[in-house]
Design an enzyme around this catalytic site. Sequence first.
Site, PDB file in Angstrom:
ATOM      1  N   LYS A   1       0.834  -1.201   0.000  1.00 47.53           N
ATOM      2  CA  LYS A   1       0.000   0.000   0.000  1.00 47.53           C
ATOM      3  C   LYS A   1       0.870   1.253   0.000  1.00 47.53           C
ATOM      4  O   LYS A   1       0.579   2.232  -0.701  1.00 47.53           O
ATOM      5  CB  LYS A   1      -0.968  -0.022   1.193  1.00 47.53           C
TER       6      LYS A   1
ATOM      7  N   GLN B   1      -5.219  -1.757   8.964  1.00 47.94           N
ATOM      8  CA  GLN B   1      -5.148  -3.098   8.384  1.00 47.94           C
ATOM      9  C   GLN B   1      -5.826  -4.109   9.312  1.00 47.94           C
ATOM     10  O   GLN B   1      -5.568  -4.147  10.505  1.00 47.94           O
ATOM     11  CB  GLN B   1      -3.668  -3.473   8.162  1.00 47.94           C
TER      12      GLN B   1
ATOM     13  N   ASP C   1     -11.526   2.413   2.939  1.00 46.67           N
ATOM     14  CA  ASP C   1     -11.861   0.984   2.844  1.00 46.67           C
ATOM     15  C   ASP C   1     -13.359   0.782   2.583  1.00 46.67           C
ATOM     16  O   ASP C   1     -13.780  -0.303   2.211  1.00 46.67           O
ATOM     17  CB  ASP C   1     -11.561   0.284   4.183  1.00 46.67           C
TER      18      ASP C   1
HETATM   19  N1  GUN Z   1      -7.399  -7.042   5.483  1.00 43.05           N
HETATM   20  C1  GUN Z   1      -7.666  -7.795   4.393  1.00 43.05           C
HETATM   21  N2  GUN Z   1      -8.194  -7.031   3.422  1.00 43.05           N
HETATM   22  C2  GUN Z   1      -8.262  -5.786   3.897  1.00 43.05           C
HETATM   23  C3  GUN Z   1      -8.729  -4.554   3.358  1.00 43.05           C
HETATM   24  O1  GUN Z   1      -9.200  -4.451   2.230  1.00 43.05           O
HETATM   25  N3  GUN Z   1      -8.613  -3.470   4.178  1.00 43.05           N
HETATM   26  C4  GUN Z   1      -8.117  -3.539   5.430  1.00 43.05           C
HETATM   27  N4  GUN Z   1      -8.083  -2.438   6.154  1.00 43.05           N
HETATM   28  N5  GUN Z   1      -7.688  -4.665   5.958  1.00 43.05           N
HETATM   29  C5  GUN Z   1      -7.770  -5.780   5.191  1.00 43.05           C
END
Ligand code: GUN
Length: 283
Positions: free
Chosen positions: A53, A97, A120
């Site tokens: 990211k 996350q 998200d």
């Molecule tokens: N963990 C697995 N996929 C995601 C996601 O799309 N966003 C976040 N914040 N955590 C995750």
Amino acid sequence: MSAVKMDGKALSDKVRGSILAETEALKQRGITPGLAVIIVGNDPASEIYVRNKEKACAACGFYSEKYALPAETTQDELLGLIAQLNESPRISGILCQMPVPAHISAQAVIDAIDPRKDVDAFHPVNVGKIMVGDFDFVPCTPAGVMELLAAYQIDPAGKECVVIGRSNIVGKPMAMLLLHKHGTVTLCHSRTQGLDEVCRRADILIAAVGKAGFVTPDMVKDGAVVIDVGINRNAAGKVCGDVDPAVMEKASYMTPVPGGAGPMTITMLMKNTLKAAKLQNGL
Ligand code: GUN
């Protein structure tokens, strides 16, 4: 006949190129999209996602901040950080996350993020907006799948769309996005009876199960479009999807793992962050 491989890496590079161009133009006006990424603890898979990211932010010309917090961080400490980031003018989007350690409520974390910075699209306000079909942010994995379908001119309208997996992150929003595009949607899960038969009806089959090789050729109609959202490791430690690669011989289009739906997911996060920056600046 072997399916056309849907190249998520190439599409992702193309979309990132257009995000970078738009970001450069915004910067001329004094606006720089900024993403804050929080990770609590040291789950190895999460660490890789977070690193990717950050790299994507750099590729798109964004400002980014990373907060790597120890596993012992309390919920109050984490919510305190989120409250600060909610107020920070440099930060357009906030992402924590998942999963967070067991002593922290994931829902409390999601609820604490300002919905205008919730890139998200996990906050109940944004989930509700998706439900009614009037939304700013689209959850990243389903958004990436929709972009892939559009890029290959696959229109869900009127088609039998079967989604396997009912998670809040993928399955549920995926079903809603397909429904908004006029698909006939069936959302399957671990208690679905006659799953194989339901899957065989699908014109568009989306696997978001989290089990390596779960979808086998006998579950797939000839000529179906198969989208594999799974990222698993097999016994040999190799990254593989939810779909048995032998399905390539039955499908018309299929996403490979890696290099299909995966690269699109992070690119959609960038798209949401750009959108957040624009909205926060009245654009
Ligand atoms: N963990 C697995 N996929 C995601 C996601 O799309 N966003 C976040 N914040 N955590 C995750």
